[in-house]
Structures are given as C-alpha cells and as structure tokens.
Scaffold this active site. Sequence first.
Site, PDB file in Angstrom:
ATOM      1  N   GLY A  13       0.836  -1.190   0.000  1.00 19.99           N
ATOM      2  CA  GLY A  13       0.000   0.000   0.000  1.00 19.99           C
ATOM      3  C   GLY A  13       0.873   1.243   0.000  1.00 19.99           C
ATOM      4  O   GLY A  13       2.017   1.221  -0.447  1.00 19.99           O
ATOM      5  N   SER A  15      -0.226   4.435  -1.208  1.00 19.66           N
ATOM      6  CA  SER A  15      -0.613   5.471  -2.160  1.00 19.66           C
ATOM      7  C   SER A  15      -1.209   6.686  -1.473  1.00 19.66           C
ATOM      8  O   SER A  15      -1.242   7.775  -2.057  1.00 19.66           O
ATOM      9  CB  SER A  15      -1.639   4.923  -3.165  1.00 19.66           C
ATOM     10  OG  SER A  15      -1.077   3.934  -3.981  1.00 19.66           O
ATOM     11  N   ARG A  16      -1.684   6.502  -0.242  1.00 18.34           N
ATOM     12  CA  ARG A  16      -2.386   7.577   0.458  1.00 18.34           C
ATOM     13  C   ARG A  16      -2.412   7.252   1.952  1.00 18.34           C
ATOM     14  O   ARG A  16      -1.913   6.225   2.380  1.00 18.34           O
ATOM     15  CB  ARG A  16      -3.815   7.712  -0.067  1.00 18.34           C
ATOM     16  CG  ARG A  16      -4.661   6.462   0.153  1.00 18.34           C
ATOM     17  CD  ARG A  16      -5.970   6.493  -0.585  1.00 18.34           C
ATOM     18  NE  ARG A  16      -5.740   6.522  -2.020  1.00 18.34           N
ATOM     19  CZ  ARG A  16      -5.510   5.431  -2.757  1.00 18.34           C
ATOM     20  NH1 ARG A  16      -5.481   4.240  -2.186  1.00 18.34           N
ATOM     21  NH2 ARG A  16      -5.291   5.515  -4.034  1.00 18.34           N
ATOM     22  N   GLY A  17      -3.002   8.136   2.729  1.00 23.63           N
ATOM     23  CA  GLY A  17      -3.291   7.856   4.127  1.00 23.63           C
ATOM     24  C   GLY A  17      -2.086   7.593   5.002  1.00 23.63           C
ATOM     25  O   GLY A  17      -1.032   8.223   4.845  1.00 23.63           O
ATOM     26  N   ILE A  18      -2.242   6.652   5.914  1.00 25.41           N
ATOM     27  CA  ILE A  18      -1.200   6.368   6.895  1.00 25.41           C
ATOM     28  C   ILE A  18       0.077   5.876   6.222  1.00 25.41           C
ATOM     29  O   ILE A  18       1.180   6.298   6.571  1.00 25.41           O
ATOM     30  CB  ILE A  18      -1.709   5.342   7.925  1.00 25.41           C
ATOM     31  CG1 ILE A  18      -2.794   5.977   8.812  1.00 25.41           C
ATOM     32  CG2 ILE A  18      -0.567   4.812   8.783  1.00 25.41           C
ATOM     33  CD1 ILE A  18      -3.500   4.999   9.729  1.00 25.41           C
ATOM     34  N   GLY A  19      -0.056   4.980   5.249  1.00 26.99           N
ATOM     35  CA  GLY A  19       1.131   4.464   4.580  1.00 26.99           C
ATOM     36  C   GLY A  19       1.936   5.558   3.919  1.00 26.99           C
ATOM     37  O   GLY A  19       3.172   5.611   4.049  1.00 26.99           O
ATOM     38  N   LYS A  38      -1.987  -0.850  -5.776  1.00 30.16           N
ATOM     39  CA  LYS A  38      -2.784  -1.110  -6.977  1.00 30.16           C
ATOM     40  C   LYS A  38      -3.240   0.155  -7.692  1.00 30.16           C
ATOM     41  O   LYS A  38      -3.589   0.095  -8.865  1.00 30.16           O
ATOM     42  CB  LYS A  38      -4.023  -1.933  -6.621  1.00 30.16           C
ATOM     43  CG  LYS A  38      -3.731  -3.340  -6.132  1.00 30.16           C
ATOM     44  CD  LYS A  38      -4.972  -4.200  -6.185  1.00 30.16           C
ATOM     45  CE  LYS A  38      -6.091  -3.627  -5.351  1.00 30.16           C
ATOM     46  NZ  LYS A  38      -7.303  -4.478  -5.407  1.00 30.16           N
ATOM     47  N   ASP A  70      -0.571  -6.158  -6.839  1.00 29.66           N
ATOM     48  CA  ASP A  70      -1.476  -6.647  -5.807  1.00 29.66           C
ATOM     49  C   ASP A  70      -0.709  -7.549  -4.856  1.00 29.66           C
ATOM     50  O   ASP A  70      -0.016  -8.481  -5.289  1.00 29.66           O
ATOM     51  CB  ASP A  70      -2.604  -7.430  -6.496  1.00 29.66           C
ATOM     52  CG  ASP A  70      -3.773  -7.735  -5.588  1.00 29.66           C
ATOM     53  OD1 ASP A  70      -3.538  -8.011  -4.392  1.00 29.66           O
ATOM     54  OD2 ASP A  70      -4.915  -7.719  -6.072  1.00 29.66           O
ATOM     55  N   TYR A 164     -13.776  -8.717  10.150  1.00 24.35           N
ATOM     56  CA  TYR A 164     -12.740  -7.686  10.170  1.00 24.35           C
ATOM     57  C   TYR A 164     -11.834  -7.862  11.378  1.00 24.35           C
ATOM     58  O   TYR A 164     -10.604  -7.734  11.281  1.00 24.35           O
ATOM     59  CB  TYR A 164     -13.366  -6.291  10.173  1.00 24.35           C
ATOM     60  CG  TYR A 164     -12.342  -5.170  10.199  1.00 24.35           C
ATOM     61  CD1 TYR A 164     -11.447  -5.007   9.145  1.00 24.35           C
ATOM     62  CD2 TYR A 164     -12.262  -4.298  11.276  1.00 24.35           C
ATOM     63  CE1 TYR A 164     -10.494  -3.994   9.173  1.00 24.35           C
ATOM     64  CE2 TYR A 164     -11.319  -3.274  11.312  1.00 24.35           C
ATOM     65  CZ  TYR A 164     -10.437  -3.132  10.257  1.00 24.35           C
ATOM     66  OH  TYR A 164      -9.489  -2.133  10.285  1.00 24.35           O
TER      67      TYR A 164
END
Length: 274
Positions: A13, A15-19, A38, A70, A164
């Site tokens: 991951g 691409s955005r956010g926390i990562g 992805k 992926d 989850y």
Amino acid sequence: MTTLSGTTIIMSGGSRGIGLAIAVRAARDGANVALIAKTDQPDPRLAGTIHTAAAAIEAAGGHALPIVGDVRDDELLAAAVEKTAAQFGGIDVVVNNASVLNLSPTAQLEPKRYDLMQDINVRGTFMLTRAAIPHLLASPDPKVLTLSPPINLDPRWFAGHPAYTMAKYGMTLAALGFAHELGQKGVSSTCLWPATLVATDAIGNLPGGDQMVKVSRKPEIVADAAYEVLTTDGQGLNGQTLIDEDLLRARGVADFAAYSMTGKDEGLAPDIFL
C-alpha cells in the site's frame, strides 16, 4: 539508528493515508521507499495514486520505487522484493500497511469480501515479510512494522464485525510470530495502532464518514510513531503491540493538538479494538 538516511523500506500500500505519511516521514531523512500498490490511475473515491505518492516521497528528499501490483500475487511480491534490493542494495524494513476495512456483520458479508480481507490483511502481511526475509537477515538492523492492533478479546469487537476483527488480529498474530521466529536472527517485529480514529479514505468513505473525520487525527501521528519504532536500535521494541499516542508520550511528545483535524486535542473518537 537516529536517522533513516540510506535505509531501504518496502511497503504494501502507501498510495495515500497512513502508509503515505509513514513513507514521506522516512523520506525526509533520505530513505529509499518501494511501494507496492494497486492504484495506478486516479479514482474519484480515493485521493492520489502510487505515482503521486512516489512524487511526494521524492519531494520530501527520499528515493521512490513505485511498483504497481497486488499483494495477493506471490510472483509479483517476489519480483518486487528483488527489484527493490537490486535498485537500493538491500532491504532493511518491511512495512505491512495494506489493509481492507469492512465492518459488515457475518450474514451480510459476501464471501468474496471475506476472502479479500483475509488475503490482503493477513496473507499479504505474511507473504511480503516472507519474501523479504533473505534481505532482512543481511541488514544491520532489520525491522518489520505491521499496522495492526493489540489483541483485545472484549466481546464487543467480535459482536459487530467478526470477519474484520479476525483479519486485523491475524495481522498481529503474524507480526508476533515474526518477532519470536525471526527475532532469534536479529529481526525486530513490532505492531503499531492509532489511539484515535485517523482521517483516511477508509474512514471517510464509510456511512457517516464526514462526521467521523471531524473527530479524527491526521495520519502524521501514526507516521511520527512509526518513525520512532524504525529508529529504535536493535530489538528494543521487538514483539510489542504499540499505540501511537502512548509511544510518542513516552518519547517526550506532550502537545497533540497539531495532529487533530480541528486543531484541538479534545472530543476525539477512540479507534476500534482499544
């Protein structure tokens, strides 16, 4: 380590956010960051792509290697690990960040959605780390950081969304397994989880997401806590499941207002599993 300069990180991951926040924080030291994600083309529901993330890493002072793919694809993971090691001379850190959020109760959860969570959250964490082991063992101070919660067996975390909960706890169990198995060989494996909701697309796209974002903190709080984990020498944090605010307070941070979406450190919603 007191800096991540020259450190090579491979992340699922990002691409955005926390990562992305973790990657940019590391890049400010001059780290090398390979992202496996992805999002190749813009999506109206999601901010940014793997390419805009790579640009942000470079702009922050790091070196980026975007790998479109992926984490469910074992051949791609193996190729991504080898490409990262070849380009940067090794791998020092694995960040297991990719995760799918679905809070559906059992009867409403489609089988393919269940499989997606298990495959990305648990299997992706396990297989990316597994693929990187030879390079981690060659690193002078290897780290595995997994974005997953402490195991909390309070029934309320199972009553509403057992699938989850299983997927996130599975990530934690994998990380604890690495801590005990690979810790004997010098690899430090740590879990990190936010104390409050964090303003990400995963939260914002939920029903009532706009209101949830208002009582959230920014991803930068998790990034700063991740930085503390990754710059802790050796195995000082091996096998621990840490909460971002607790770690930062232990490291001397006292003012958390800047992390809040409102600029006030009050009225925040606690994250689930705590």
